[in-house]
Design an enzyme around this catalytic site. Structure first.
Site, PDB file in Angstrom:
ATOM      1  CB  CYS A 178       2.154   0.283  -0.811  1.00 39.04           C
ATOM      2  SG  CYS A 178       0.622  -0.024  -1.623  1.00 39.04           S
ATOM      3  CB  ALA A 191      -1.747 -11.544  -2.899  1.00 35.85           C
ATOM      4  CB  SER A 192       2.061 -10.205   0.835  1.00 33.59           C
ATOM      5  OG  SER A 192       2.899  -9.991  -0.276  1.00 33.59           O
ATOM      6  CD  GLU A 193      -3.433  -5.712  -1.463  1.00 34.56           C
ATOM      7  OE1 GLU A 193      -3.561  -4.487  -1.352  1.00 34.56           O
ATOM      8  OE2 GLU A 193      -4.397  -6.490  -1.620  1.00 34.56           O
ATOM      9  N   GLY A 218       7.958   5.774   4.942  1.00 33.89           N
ATOM     10  CA  GLY A 218       9.335   5.599   4.473  1.00 33.89           C
ATOM     11  C   GLY A 218      10.278   6.724   4.861  1.00 33.89           C
ATOM     12  CB  CYS A 251       5.394  28.765   4.148  1.00 32.50           C
ATOM     13  SG  CYS A 251       4.365  27.344   4.542  1.00 32.50           S
ATOM     14  CB  THR A 252       9.565  31.985   2.723  1.00 31.40           C
ATOM     15  OG1 THR A 252      10.393  30.959   2.209  1.00 31.40           O
ATOM     16  CG2 THR A 252       9.615  31.964   4.226  1.00 31.40           C
ATOM     17  N   GLY A 311       3.361   8.064  -0.105  1.00 32.42           N
ATOM     18  CA  GLY A 311       3.847   8.610  -1.364  1.00 32.42           C
ATOM     19  C   GLY A 311       4.790   9.791  -1.237  1.00 32.42           C
ATOM     20  CB  THR A 343      -2.068  -1.861  -3.146  1.00 34.95           C
ATOM     21  OG1 THR A 343      -2.026  -2.252  -1.779  1.00 34.95           O
ATOM     22  CG2 THR A 343      -3.500  -1.819  -3.613  1.00 34.95           C
TER      23      THR A 343
HETATM   24  P1  5GP Z   1       5.069   5.959   2.705  1.00 38.84           P
HETATM   25  O1  5GP Z   1       5.144   7.223   3.507  1.00 38.84           O
HETATM   26  O2  5GP Z   1       6.056   4.937   3.142  1.00 38.84           O
HETATM   27  O3  5GP Z   1       5.123   6.216   1.234  1.00 38.84           O
HETATM   28  O4  5GP Z   1       3.622   5.343   2.966  1.00 38.84           O
HETATM   29  C1  5GP Z   1       3.190   4.981   4.243  1.00 38.84           C
HETATM   30  C2  5GP Z   1       1.810   4.361   4.140  1.00 38.84           C
HETATM   31  O5  5GP Z   1       1.854   3.160   3.360  1.00 38.84           O
HETATM   32  C3  5GP Z   1       1.240   3.880   5.468  1.00 38.84           C
HETATM   33  O6  5GP Z   1       0.729   4.904   6.263  1.00 38.84           O
HETATM   34  C4  5GP Z   1       0.156   2.919   4.993  1.00 38.84           C
HETATM   35  O7  5GP Z   1      -1.036   3.568   4.646  1.00 38.84           O
HETATM   36  C5  5GP Z   1       0.741   2.345   3.715  1.00 38.84           C
HETATM   37  N1  5GP Z   1       1.221   0.984   3.932  1.00 38.84           N
HETATM   38  C6  5GP Z   1       2.015   0.517   4.923  1.00 38.84           C
HETATM   39  N2  5GP Z   1       2.245  -0.801   4.783  1.00 38.84           N
HETATM   40  C7  5GP Z   1       1.574  -1.189   3.684  1.00 38.84           C
HETATM   41  C8  5GP Z   1       1.389  -2.441   3.027  1.00 38.84           C
HETATM   42  O8  5GP Z   1       1.951  -3.474   3.396  1.00 38.84           O
HETATM   43  N3  5GP Z   1       0.571  -2.435   1.945  1.00 38.84           N
HETATM   44  C9  5GP Z   1      -0.041  -1.308   1.505  1.00 38.84           C
HETATM   45  N4  5GP Z   1      -0.849  -1.400   0.451  1.00 38.84           N
HETATM   46  N5  5GP Z   1       0.124  -0.102   2.073  1.00 38.84           N
HETATM   47  C10 5GP Z   1       0.915  -0.057   3.151  1.00 38.84           C
END
Ligand code: 5GP
Length: 315
Positions: free
Chosen positions: A153, A254-256, A210, A283-284, A188, A155
């Site tokens: 992401c 813009a692409s995010e 990811g 949990c343990t 995240g 953003t």
């Molecule tokens: P990760 O587990 O990779 O850290 O986050 C996955 C999440 O990133 C997805 O479920 C979705 O909410 C968000 N996400 C996926 N593609 C994009 C993107 O192109 N831009 C943004 N802002 N968020 C994305």
């Protein structure tokens, strides 16, 4: 004058879980399955509440086939045709209870919910308690929490908007649970410990992109270079995805999201076992016999260092 919120907000990397007295003798005694009864739709769900993200590189039918064997959930991406859905459903009837379609399901309830969410401007992901309350009171069962934490992401870079994920989850879970609603921590998580922290912070479900990318079951092109294998992984708002599905990036936006090459990780089954084993172990350490008890047994300690860096690499 713009307001500055001086409260410190935290990410997964800023904390560790404090170990607590535990009578659990083995990780095998930990039950990761949860049963939910949803506030508005009154639907029920039972499973291990980890969700593969609805990205076309992650939320694939191949992923769903493996994840459902572990009772994990897959948010299937929206680019499959009706024919592909029908074929998958007829061949994998046992999987269906652990699937969500990213497009509408056609039932009147769902359409109505979609309309409600459409009329709420910030629908999609949210990060504040007020928005969570508003959406739940408007008819939503589960709210997805996370703006900007995702691995692909951009953003935060493109817009300057975001909210540290651990704090977002804690604040949104508190708001949702007060109304008997539920939340998904979305984005995240870098390692099983982060998934455990998200549950500890109060997430009912944790969505992963990811961490599930780069496997045999993931979508995305396989690249071979210098004797090594990689898989392409990209954000759903990346230029790559927008070119693929929308013919390019519209002029006004813009692409995010970005595109990365993830070293090929083999079958996702190993990664799933690693994640589930990690959370059982969490949990343990804190004395939670069930995943449901984890947040009640959680005390976070703020830290300045997560791991010993002496042999540090990506892990
Ligand atoms: P990760 O587990 O990779 O850290 O986050 C996955 C999440 O990133 C997805 O479920 C979705 O909410 C968000 N996400 C996926 N593609 C994009 C993107 O192109 N831009 C943004 N802002 N968020 C994305």
């Amino acid at each position: 004058m713009p307001h500055i919120d001086n409260d410190v907000k935290l990410d997964f990397k800023d904390v560790l879980l404090r170990p607590k007295r535990s009578t659990l003798k083995s990780r095998s005694e930990v039950d990761l399955t949860r049963s939910f009864s949803f506030r508005n739709s009154k639907q029920m769900y039972t499973g291990i509440p980890i969700i593969a993200a609805n990205m076309d590189t992650v939320g694939t039918f191949e992923m769903a086939q493996v994840l459902c064997k572990f009772s994990l959930f897959t948010a299937v991406h929206k680019h499959y045709s009706l024919e592909q859905w029908k074929e998958f459903a007829s061949q994998n009837p046992d999987c269906l209870e652990h699937l969500a379609a990213s497009s509408g399901t056609g039932s009147a309830d769902f359409e109505q919910l979609e309309q409600i969410l459409d009329t709420t401007p910030q629908a999609g992901n949210v990060v504040t308690g007020e928005m969570v309350e508003e959406l739940i009171l408007s008819g939503a069962d589960i709210i997805k929490v996370g703006i900007g934490p995702g691995s692909v992401c951009t953003t935060r870079k493109k817009t300057g908007v975001g909210y540290p994920q651990l704090s977002a989850v804690m604040e949104c879970a508190d708001a949702a649970h007060g109304l008997k609603g539920h939340i998904i921590s979305d984005g995240g998580c870098n390692c099983p410990g982060d998934v455990a922290k998200a549950f500890g912070a109060g997430a009912d479900f944790v969505m992963l992109g990811g961490m599930l990318a780069g496997h045999s079951e993931s979508g995305g092109e396989l690249i071979k270079r210098d004797g090594k294998k990689y898989k392409l992984f990209y954000g759903m708002s990346s230029e790559m995805a927008m070119k693929k599905y929308a013919g390019g990036v519209a002029e006004y936006r813009a692409s995010e999201g970005k595109t990365v090459e993830v070293p090929f990780k083999g079958d996702v089954e190993h990664t799933i076992r690693d994640i589930l084993g990690g959370i059982r172990s969490t949990c343990t350490y804190v004395g939670a016999a069930k995943l449901k008890e984890l947040s009640r047994r959680t005390t976070f300690i703020r830290v300045t260092q997560q791991v010993n860096p002496i042999f540090s690499d990506k892990s």
